[in-house]
Every structure is written in structure tokens, then in C-alpha cells.
Enzyme design. Structure first.
Site, PDB file in Angstrom:
ATOM      1  N   LYS A  70      -1.961  13.526  -0.148  1.00 33.83           N
ATOM      2  CA  LYS A  70      -2.146  12.433   0.822  1.00 33.83           C
ATOM      3  C   LYS A  70      -1.765  12.918   2.214  1.00 33.83           C
ATOM      4  O   LYS A  70      -0.770  13.643   2.370  1.00 33.83           O
ATOM      5  CB  LYS A  70      -1.264  11.257   0.392  1.00 33.83           C
ATOM      6  CG  LYS A  70      -1.401   9.985   1.210  1.00 33.83           C
ATOM      7  CD  LYS A  70      -0.483   8.902   0.633  1.00 33.83           C
ATOM      8  CE  LYS A  70      -0.624   7.568   1.330  1.00 33.83           C
ATOM      9  NZ  LYS A  70       0.244   6.529   0.704  1.00 33.83           N
ATOM     10  N   SER A 145      -2.114   2.343  -0.278  1.00 34.15           N
ATOM     11  CA  SER A 145      -2.616   3.169   0.799  1.00 34.15           C
ATOM     12  C   SER A 145      -3.087   4.559   0.362  1.00 34.15           C
ATOM     13  O   SER A 145      -3.773   5.218   1.130  1.00 34.15           O
ATOM     14  CB  SER A 145      -1.548   3.321   1.876  1.00 34.15           C
ATOM     15  OG  SER A 145      -0.406   3.984   1.380  1.00 34.15           O
ATOM     16  N   SER A 169       1.750   1.940  -3.210  1.00 35.50           N
ATOM     17  CA  SER A 169       0.627   2.697  -2.665  1.00 35.50           C
ATOM     18  C   SER A 169       0.074   3.809  -3.547  1.00 35.50           C
ATOM     19  O   SER A 169      -0.999   4.323  -3.251  1.00 35.50           O
ATOM     20  CB  SER A 169       0.990   3.280  -1.303  1.00 35.50           C
ATOM     21  OG  SER A 169       0.791   2.298  -0.319  1.00 35.50           O
TER      22      SER A 169
HETATM   23  N1  GLN Z   1       0.453  -2.445   0.301  1.00 34.39           N
HETATM   24  C1  GLN Z   1       1.792  -2.121   0.658  1.00 34.39           C
HETATM   25  C2  GLN Z   1       1.951  -2.190   2.148  1.00 34.39           C
HETATM   26  O1  GLN Z   1       0.981  -2.349   2.792  1.00 34.39           O
HETATM   27  C3  GLN Z   1       2.162  -0.809   0.100  1.00 34.39           C
HETATM   28  C4  GLN Z   1       2.326   0.296   1.053  1.00 34.39           C
HETATM   29  C5  GLN Z   1       2.856   1.567   0.464  1.00 34.39           C
HETATM   30  O2  GLN Z   1       3.316   1.622  -0.673  1.00 34.39           O
HETATM   31  N2  GLN Z   1       2.849   2.608   1.295  1.00 34.39           N
HETATM   32  O3  GLN Z   1       3.020  -2.102   2.668  1.00 34.39           O
END
Ligand code: GLN
Length: 489
Positions: A70, A145, A169
């Protein structure tokens, strides 16, 4: 025989693999940068204290395995954009500990994957640098994400991809793409080289199509790192896990949640079918209630935005980030840099985080959220006195269409409830593929006490099976039989 030969069958080469990935990724958009040769020339110093990290041959499952990372995790020589205009031009000079350790076990970084800007979002649509599609339906999101990592694994472009998981994420896109998604216990894997979002929640996790690969990756990455003082050695494990013998036999009772509201019908059916499957295999299913579940999303977004607003203060166009061409004074320079550099979701979170932390109000928001966090942890600990693993859906909704038409940004946040529970508690969690609704994957989440990852592997093996997206080469044909499980003896 090299991985490339095994996958594509001799006499195919790395070039053939690279051409294959590039062709597939035109439609998928998983990678922000794909270059399997880059790590051959990049600095591969010795900064992790384990000797040369780079391309040691390695032994075992990870030897020669291509891995995607990532693009908020540092790999020297590659970009490190975090999906942001702000860092679009950055070439990264150093490598994350988790990546170095994978490389020391023989894995090879082949590229960097797309993400919601700075990890903020559930769709990867918040990336400023590209669109990632769900491999099962290109009109839908891959989740986020870590959407690029999950999509790349699902479409068979790599057998393993690293992601970061702050509130879900890794697990949420894994659920949307029909692959395994793993979030380790907080502190089990070093965060050195992971760009900080919310430091008390951030972990490095991974997606794969099979658990052998995930387990091997975790074994390689985990452990103390002097560059991350929140990292923990496996021998320091004092959680409930250490009292449990290793192996699969220890999972007998599985906790399930009843009376869940707001599940999409397909998710509800998948949850019921998973419960029935476990019951059929002799597991004891116990109903547990998590009264704190309703507070998870507000507590998570209070803590995550508060920490994000502090972590993102460093992007000022002076030390970090793109610098505007012209400014009359330093204040204007910083203001313009941040205004031009950050996308709307990131700005929203910085504003929210600054709001909840403003002087005189910490009690009302941040500290209250911390108290909820403690209550969630306590409630889970009590549940784990009765059951070894808790089963929840990973996400209450199915993969949704690109844009906000089907699920608004607010509704996307509400859908973090099950994943953020594990994040707030710091416990390990695994999204397991194998259920389907309307031709789309539905993941099921397993939760275990801190450092009891073994239980996740054990139960995950009972349940999981990754599929093959339509319109992508049938995965087993081109790869699995040829050796995603490497046999370097
Ligand atoms: N959907 C969550 C957020 O927007 C998860 C983000 C993450 O785990 N980086 O914060």
C-alpha cells in the site's frame, strides 16, 4: 524455478509476468506504481539490524513471492504518495521494517497500491491519484482504504499485499474483494515506515488468497523493532493468547451477535449461513451481546480524527509536501500548501479532529471517547471468557457503487462498526472470504483476544475460500497450481 516461471510456466519470464499485470491493471487500477525490477537497483541498506534486507534468497513460503505494498508504507526507490497530491512527487528514501522483514524472508516488492488519501475512507475513491475498481464489478468500489491491495490480490496479480488498518482498512476491502484480510494485534508488527494516520490504532496488515501465505507473512513481519516503541516481541505476549496452546484445536465456542440491525439482506443471509456451517461442524455457538457496539463509530471517529489532525500537521509544504510556487509570507505558504495539497475528506477529518481537541472541550469528546474505548475493551474481555473467537460480518453492506450515490460518505463511516471494534480494542481480526450475495463477495470477521492470532488461522481455515472474479483469468489455472505455495524445499 523462479516464482515467475512457476506461475506462468516455463519459459515465461518476469517480463511476461509484468506484462500480464500491466494489462490486467489497466481495467482494475490497483497499482499506483508497478515495477518489479525497481528493488534491484534501489538502496537496500541494513537498517533493520538483520543484515541486508533486500533480495536475499530466503527459504520457505515467501521465497520469491511478489508482494504489493500500500502506498502509505515506505519502500526505498518507490513512490510514497499516500494517495495524495501533496506527496505525489515523493520518492521514498527508506524502507518500512515490515517490508524489510518480508524481503529478508525472500519476498519481492513489485509495486505500490492505490488507497484512500492517507488511509481515510472506505472506497479508495478518496485517492487523488486514481480509481480502483472492484474486480467482481467494475462499477463498484474495491473498498478502502487498502482497496488497491485487496483488488490486486483478488485479481491474481500478486499473492500477497500489505495494507494498513486503522479502523478496518485491510479487512473491509478484503471483504469487498473476496480475499482474506488480516489485522494483527496492535503492536505485533512494527509501524516504522507506515505513514501515521491515527497512531493508537494504526497497524500494518495484509491481504492474501490463502492463510498459509498470510500466516507466513505475519511470522516474518512481527516482533520488536527498536524504531517503533509501541512494537512488542512475541515473547512479551501477555494477552489471553499466551495461555492458549498453539494449533487449531483450541477453538470450541464461537460468540455470535444477535439482533443486529441495519445489515443488508445479503450480509444477514451470509452471517446466518456461516453460523449454520460452524454449528454443522460441531462448534458451540454462543450468543453474546456487545452493548458498546453502538458507540464504536462515534468513539472511533473522535479518536481517529483527533490523532490524524496532530499527525497531519507535519505536511506544511516546508518540510513535507508540495510547496506552492508563490506566497507573500510563511503563514500563507502553509495555508496554500495545505489547501492545495489535501483532498476534501482529509480536510474534513483535520477540521473534525481539531474541533474535538480544542481547548476546554477535550473532556467532552476525546476523553469521553477514550472511556468508551476502555468499556469496549472490557466488554470484549468478558466475552472472551466464554468463547475463544467472536464472529461478526466484516461489513454490514455489500460493495457499493463508485461515488456517493449508493452509500453516502456518512453511511460509509457507519459501516465501520464491526471492524473499528477490533481496532479500538487493539485485538487481532481476520476477514474471511467465502460467502456471496448477488454475485458479490461477503466477508465474515473473526475476532480473537490480543496475541491469539492462532485462533484466527484455525477457524479461518474451516471457513474461508477465495473466489475468482469473472473476467479475470481463473486464478487456479494460471497461478495456484503452478505454485502460489512455493516448494523450495
Ligand atoms: N474507513 C475507516 C476510515 O475511514 C478506516 C480507515 C483505515 O483503517 N485506515 O477511517
Amino acid at each position: 524455478m523462479s516464482y515467475w516461471n512457476r506461475v506462468l510456466g516455463a519459459p515465461h519470464t518476469r517480463e511476461a509476468y509484468a506484462a500480464f499485470v500491466r494489462a490486467q491493471d489497466e481495467r482494475l487500477g490497483a497499482f499506483l506504481e508497478f515495477d518489479p525490477e525497481r528493488r534491484n537497483t534501489a538502496d537496500r541498506g541494513t537498517e533493520d539490524g538483520r543484515g541486508a534486507g533486500g533480495h536475499r534468497r530466503g527459504v520457505g513460503l515467501l521465497a520469491g513471492l511478489p508482494v504489493a505494498v500500500k502506498d502509505n508504507i515506505a519502500v526505498a526507490g518507490f513512490r510514497l504518495t499516500c494517495g495524495s497530491r501533496f506527496l505525489e512527487a515523493l520518492r521514498c528514501p527508506y524502507t518500512a521494517t515490515a517490508v524489510r522483514r518480508l524481503e529478508a524472508a525472500g519476498a519481492r516488492v513489485v509495486g505500490k497500491t492505490n488507497l484512500d488519501e492517507f488511509g481515510m475512507g472506505s472506497s479508495t475513491d478518496n485517492s487523488a491519484l486514481g480509481v480502483t475498481n472492484n474486480p467482481y464489478d467494475h462499477a463498484r468500489v474495491a473498498g478502502g482504504s487498502s482497496g488497491g491491495s485487496a483488488a490486486a490480490v483478488a485479481a491474481g496479480l500478486v499473492p500477497l499485499a500489505l495494507g494498513s488498518d486503522t479502523g478496518g482498512s485491510v479487512r473491509q476491502p478484503a471483504s469487498f474483494c473476496g480475499v482474506y484480510g488480516f489485522k494483527p494485534t496492535y503492536g505485533a508488527v512494527s509501524r516504522y515506515g507506515l505513514v501515521a494516520f491515527a497512531s493508537s490504532l494504526d497497524v500494518v496488515g495484509a491481504c492474501a488468497r490463502d492463510l498459509d501465505t498470510l500466516e507466513a507473512a505475519f511470522a516474518a513481519m512481527r516482533g520488536l523493532d527498536e524504531r517503533d516503541h509501541s512494537s512488542l516481541a512475541p515473547e512479551a505476549d501477555t494477552g489471553a493468547g499466551s495461555a492458549v496452546p498453539a494449533g487449531g484445536a483450541e477453538v470450541r465456542a464461537v460468540g455470535v451477535l444477535t439482533g443486529l440491525e441495519g445489515l443488508a439482506p445479503g450480509v444477514q443471509a451470509a452471517y446466518a449461513s456461516t453460523i449454520a456451517k460452524l454449528r454443522g461442524r460441531g462448534y458451540e455457538l454462543r450468543e453474546i451481546s456487545l452493548n458498546t457496539l453502538q458507540y464504536v463509530v462515534p468513539a472511533y471517529y473522535t479518536i481517529a480524527t483527533a490523532e490524524a489532525s496532530a499527525n497531519l500537521a507535519r505536511y506544511n509544504g516546508v518540510r513535507y509536501g508540495a510547496r506552492p510556487e508563490m506566497a507573500d509570507n510563511p503563514d500563507e505558504l502553509v495555508r496554500t500548501a495545505r489547501d492545495e495539497g489535501f483532498g476534501p475528506e482529509v480536510k474534513l477529518r483535520i477540521l473534525l479532529g481539531t474541533y474535538v481537541l480544542r481547548s476546554g472541550f477535550q473532556d467532552q469528546y476525546y476523553l469521553r471517547a477514550q472511556r468508551i474505548r476502555t468499556a469496549i475493551r472490557n466488554e470484549l474481555n468478558r466475552a472472551f471468557e466464554q468463547v475463544q473467537v467472536i464472529l461478526t460480518p466484516t461489513v454490514p453492506v455489500l460493495p457499493f457503487a463508485h461515488g456517493e450515490g449508493e452509500l453516502t460518505a456518512f453511511e460509509q463511516k457507519l459501516a465501520d462498526q464491526f471492524t473499528a471494534t477490533a481496532s479500538l480494542a487493539g485485538i487481532p481480526a481476520l476477514s474471511v472470504p467465502g460467502e456471496w450475495a448477488d454475485g458479490l463477495p461477503v466477508g465474515m470477521q473473526l475476532l480473537a483476544p490480543a496475541f491469539a492470532e492462532n485462533r484466527l488461522w484455525a477457524l479461518g481455515r474451516e471457513l474461508g475460500e477465495a473466489g475468482t472474479p469473472p473476467d479475470y483469468p481463473a486464478f487456479p489455472e494460471w497461478a495456484a497450481s503452478a505454485g502460489y505455495r512455493l516448494d523450495l524445499g
